[in-house]
Design a protein around this motif. Structure first.
Motif, PDB file in Angstrom:
ATOM      1  N   ALA A 149     109.331  43.812  94.832  1.00 51.05           N
ATOM      2  CA  ALA A 149     108.093  44.567  94.687  1.00 51.05           C
ATOM      3  C   ALA A 149     107.675  45.178  96.020  1.00 51.05           C
ATOM      4  N   THR A 150     107.871  44.449  97.094  1.00 52.09           N
ATOM      5  CA  THR A 150     107.522  44.968  98.418  1.00 52.09           C
ATOM      6  C   THR A 150     108.385  46.172  98.771  1.00 52.09           C
ATOM      7  N   VAL A 151     109.680  46.071  98.472  1.00 52.74           N
ATOM      8  CA  VAL A 151     110.581  47.205  98.722  1.00 52.74           C
ATOM      9  C   VAL A 151     110.128  48.421  97.919  1.00 52.74           C
ATOM     10  N   SER A 152     109.754  48.214  96.661  1.00 53.15           N
ATOM     11  CA  SER A 152     109.302  49.325  95.816  1.00 53.15           C
ATOM     12  C   SER A 152     108.014  49.942  96.346  1.00 53.15           C
ATOM     13  N   LEU A 153     107.087  49.107  96.789  1.00 56.72           N
ATOM     14  CA  LEU A 153     105.831  49.622  97.320  1.00 56.72           C
ATOM     15  C   LEU A 153     106.075  50.455  98.570  1.00 56.72           C
ATOM     16  N   MET A 154     106.933  49.998  99.455  1.00 54.89           N
ATOM     17  CA  MET A 154     107.198  50.757 100.672  1.00 54.89           C
ATOM     18  C   MET A 154     107.928  52.068 100.358  1.00 54.89           C
ATOM     19  N   ALA A 155     108.810  52.042  99.352  1.00 55.78           N
ATOM     20  CA  ALA A 155     109.494  53.277  98.955  1.00 55.78           C
ATOM     21  C   ALA A 155     108.498  54.285  98.384  1.00 55.78           C
ATOM     22  N   ALA A 156     107.551  53.815  97.580  1.00 58.69           N
ATOM     23  CA  ALA A 156     106.533  54.698  97.022  1.00 58.69           C
ATOM     24  C   ALA A 156     105.627  55.242  98.118  1.00 58.69           C
ATOM     25  N   THR A 157     105.305  54.390  99.082  1.00 60.55           N
ATOM     26  CA  THR A 157     104.470  54.834 100.203  1.00 60.55           C
ATOM     27  C   THR A 157     105.178  55.907 101.013  1.00 60.55           C
ATOM     28  N   GLN A 158     106.472  55.731 101.231  1.00 64.75           N
ATOM     29  CA  GLN A 158     107.236  56.751 101.958  1.00 64.75           C
ATOM     30  C   GLN A 158     107.285  58.053 101.178  1.00 64.75           C
ATOM     31  N   ARG A 159     107.419  57.964  99.858  1.00 68.46           N
ATOM     32  CA  ARG A 159     107.396  59.183  99.042  1.00 68.46           C
ATOM     33  C   ARG A 159     106.046  59.890  99.152  1.00 68.46           C
ATOM     34  N   MET A 160     104.967  59.111  99.133  1.00 68.56           N
ATOM     35  CA  MET A 160     103.643  59.710  99.279  1.00 68.56           C
ATOM     36  C   MET A 160     103.531  60.428 100.619  1.00 68.56           C
ATOM     37  N   ASP A 187     105.544  63.528  94.548  1.00 70.66           N
ATOM     38  CA  ASP A 187     105.584  62.552  95.637  1.00 70.66           C
ATOM     39  C   ASP A 187     104.179  62.173  96.111  1.00 70.66           C
ATOM     40  N   LYS A 188     103.355  63.173  96.326  1.00 71.46           N
ATOM     41  CA  LYS A 188     102.035  62.931  96.916  1.00 71.46           C
ATOM     42  C   LYS A 188     101.104  62.169  95.978  1.00 71.46           C
ATOM     43  N   THR A 189     101.139  62.512  94.684  1.00 74.63           N
ATOM     44  CA  THR A 189     100.216  61.915  93.731  1.00 74.63           C
ATOM     45  C   THR A 189     100.903  60.967  92.761  1.00 74.63           C
ATOM     46  N   GLY A 190     102.081  61.342  92.299  1.00 66.88           N
ATOM     47  CA  GLY A 190     102.741  60.552  91.273  1.00 66.88           C
ATOM     48  C   GLY A 190     103.367  59.263  91.760  1.00 66.88           C
ATOM     49  N   ALA A 191     103.809  59.228  93.013  1.00 68.48           N
ATOM     50  CA  ALA A 191     104.561  58.062  93.488  1.00 68.48           C
ATOM     51  C   ALA A 191     103.731  56.782  93.441  1.00 68.48           C
ATOM     52  N   LEU A 192     102.508  56.832  93.963  1.00 71.56           N
ATOM     53  CA  LEU A 192     101.687  55.619  93.980  1.00 71.56           C
ATOM     54  C   LEU A 192     101.203  55.242  92.590  1.00 71.56           C
ATOM     55  N   LEU A 193     100.897  56.222  91.739  1.00 71.77           N
ATOM     56  CA  LEU A 193     100.477  55.883  90.381  1.00 71.77           C
ATOM     57  C   LEU A 193     101.636  55.275  89.597  1.00 71.77           C
ATOM     58  N   GLY A 194     102.836  55.820  89.789  1.00 74.67           N
ATOM     59  CA  GLY A 194     104.004  55.224  89.154  1.00 74.67           C
ATOM     60  C   GLY A 194     104.240  53.804  89.629  1.00 74.67           C
ATOM     61  N   HIS A 220     104.254  60.448  85.407  1.00 77.82           N
ATOM     62  CA  HIS A 220     103.828  61.583  84.586  1.00 77.82           C
ATOM     63  C   HIS A 220     102.302  61.717  84.586  1.00 77.82           C
ATOM     64  N   ILE A 221     101.613  60.599  84.519  1.00 83.47           N
ATOM     65  CA  ILE A 221     100.147  60.639  84.564  1.00 83.47           C
ATOM     66  C   ILE A 221      99.681  61.200  85.910  1.00 83.47           C
ATOM     67  N   GLY A 222     100.364  60.821  86.976  1.00 80.72           N
ATOM     68  CA  GLY A 222     100.002  61.326  88.294  1.00 80.72           C
ATOM     69  C   GLY A 222     100.133  62.838  88.382  1.00 80.72           C
ATOM     70  N   LEU A 223     101.212  63.368  87.840  1.00 79.62           N
ATOM     71  CA  LEU A 223     101.388  64.823  87.859  1.00 79.62           C
ATOM     72  C   LEU A 223     100.378  65.522  86.949  1.00 79.62           C
ATOM     73  N   ALA A 224     100.100  64.927  85.786  1.00 72.78           N
ATOM     74  CA  ALA A 224      99.089  65.503  84.901  1.00 72.78           C
ATOM     75  C   ALA A 224      97.740  65.530  85.598  1.00 72.78           C
ATOM     76  N   PHE A 225      97.416  64.449  86.288  1.00 71.34           N
ATOM     77  CA  PHE A 225      96.153  64.409  87.028  1.00 71.34           C
ATOM     78  C   PHE A 225      96.097  65.520  88.068  1.00 71.34           C
ATOM     79  N   GLN A 226      97.187  65.707  88.826  1.00 73.96           N
ATOM     80  CA  GLN A 226      97.187  66.729  89.870  1.00 73.96           C
ATOM     81  C   GLN A 226      97.034  68.122  89.280  1.00 73.96           C
ATOM     82  N   LEU A 227      97.691  68.364  88.172  1.00 73.39           N
ATOM     83  CA  LEU A 227      97.585  69.664  87.514  1.00 73.39           C
ATOM     84  C   LEU A 227      96.151  69.923  87.039  1.00 73.39           C
ATOM     85  N   VAL A 228      95.554  68.927  86.401  1.00 75.05           N
ATOM     86  CA  VAL A 228      94.178  69.081  85.924  1.00 75.05           C
ATOM     87  C   VAL A 228      93.223  69.242  87.104  1.00 75.05           C
TER      88      VAL A 228
END
Length: 341
Positions: A149-160, A187-194, A220-228
């Motif tokens: 989980a820590t590895v995944s969180l850091m990967a998502a943070t790097q994507r953001m 990356d900016k919005t979807g990574a952390l929500l995912g 997908h929710i993150g991208l929908a949020f950014q679009l809206v």
């Protein structure tokens, strides 16, 4: 001390805030040290600049609530997902502290931003401290998936961070493609929500397939949020949006509807206005919004948001999770996007 009532958001989010809030306060005080804790407590809304308790709470706690649901989706309890929830909220607020500095924002949640009160260096350091605290909380969790989980969180943070880097770079470019812009928003919005939707499940040792479905739902929710959000920023109602309409156009941001329009044929006037050096007057801002709409930017963004919502539903439907948890995920997603799924 004056106690400010906490505004109800939704039943699921209200429960998430109640569950996470006390533990988040403890984590901040335990992991950040006295000076950084003082800045964090101000940023979260718990205290004023002098450290006096305010009795209020500033955050919606969307990401930690999703992390709690994620643990339940994998057969654990909300308590099992608490370290993931704390880590998500700490990383999210690290990004907010730094965003306020990068964007020069002087207010957040109705009061002065941390950097304007404590100075830029201290606010940067407080954000850094939140990232290390998030890592410490997650690695220390007595759970089978703590390391993964820590590895995944850091990967998502790097994507953001990569997404934010691209967003900044786009300001200096006139040739941003729509594919690049979608990737940046993902990356900016979807990574952390995912990550939020999957981290609790990964922490309690869920199988990879479930983690992937939950992550896809959140992205997908993150991208929908950014679009809206981009649509509201150009054509929304200012009172309902809670922000100045057209601000992104005045700043010539490469938002998704704008980039979709700029990459359409026959947009010479739009390109000349939007990519030119002259400041945009209020009349020009309204004209640019009209040109973006005429070029199809609004229609494309509305269609893409609907597509992302459908994709999110499909990803969640593919996940074998309890129905009450599925309904709770959809409730939070509806709040995030601003419409019912």
């Amino acid at each position: 001390m004056t106690t400010t009532p906490v505004r109800s958001l939704s039943p699921v989010l209200d429960t998430g805030r109640t569950t996470v809030a006390p533990a988040l306060r403890d984590a901040v005080r335990t992991h950040l040290g006295p000076e950084m804790s003082r800045i964090a407590e101000y940023h979260f809304g718990w205290a004023d600049a002098a450290g006096r308790p305010t009795g209020s709470w500033g955050g919606k706690m969307v990401r930690p609530t999703l992390a709690l649901l994620s643990a339940r989706a994998a057969g654990g309890t909300a308590e099992d997902g608490l370290p993931a929830a704390l880590a998500m909220e700490l990383v999210h607020n690290f990004s907010l502290l730094h965003d306020d500095i990068m964007d020069g924002d002087e207010t957040r949640r109705g009061r002065a931003t941390a950097w304007t009160v404590f100075g830029e260096p201290n606010a940067i350091l407080a954000g850094d401290a939140m990232v290390t605290a998030a890592t410490s909380v997650l690695l220390a969790a007595p759970a089978p998936g703590a390391r993964a989980a820590t590895v995944s969180l850091m990967a998502a943070t790097q994507r953001m961070i990569d997404g934010q880097t691209a967003d900044v770079a786009f300001e200096q470019r006139d040739d941003v493609t729509l594919a690049e812009c979608v990737r940046m928003a993902g990356d900016k919005t979807g990574a952390l929500l995912g990550c939020s939707c999957a981290l609790g499940a990964e922490l309690v040792g869920a199988e990879a397939g479930l983690v992937e479905h939950l992550s896809a739902f959140g992205e997908h929710i993150g991208l929908a949020f950014q679009l809206v959000d981009d649509l509201i920023g150009i054509w929304g109602d200012q009172d309902r949006a809670g922000k100045r309409i057209g601000a992104d156009l005045r700043a010539r941001k490469k938002s998704l509807p704008v980039v979709a329009a700029l990459n359409s044929p026959g947009t010479e006037e739009l390109r000349a206005l939007y990519l030119g050096p002259e400041p945009l007057t209020e009349t020009a801002v309204r004209h640019v919004a009209d040109l973006v709409e005429r070029a199809g930017g609004r229609d494309w963004a509305e269609r893409e948001a609907a597509h992302r919502l459908t994709a999110a539903q499909e990803a969640l439907a593919a996940a074998r999770i309890p129905e009450d948890v599925r309904d709770a995920f959809l409730e939070v997603a509806g709040f995030v996007v601003g419409r019912r799924l």
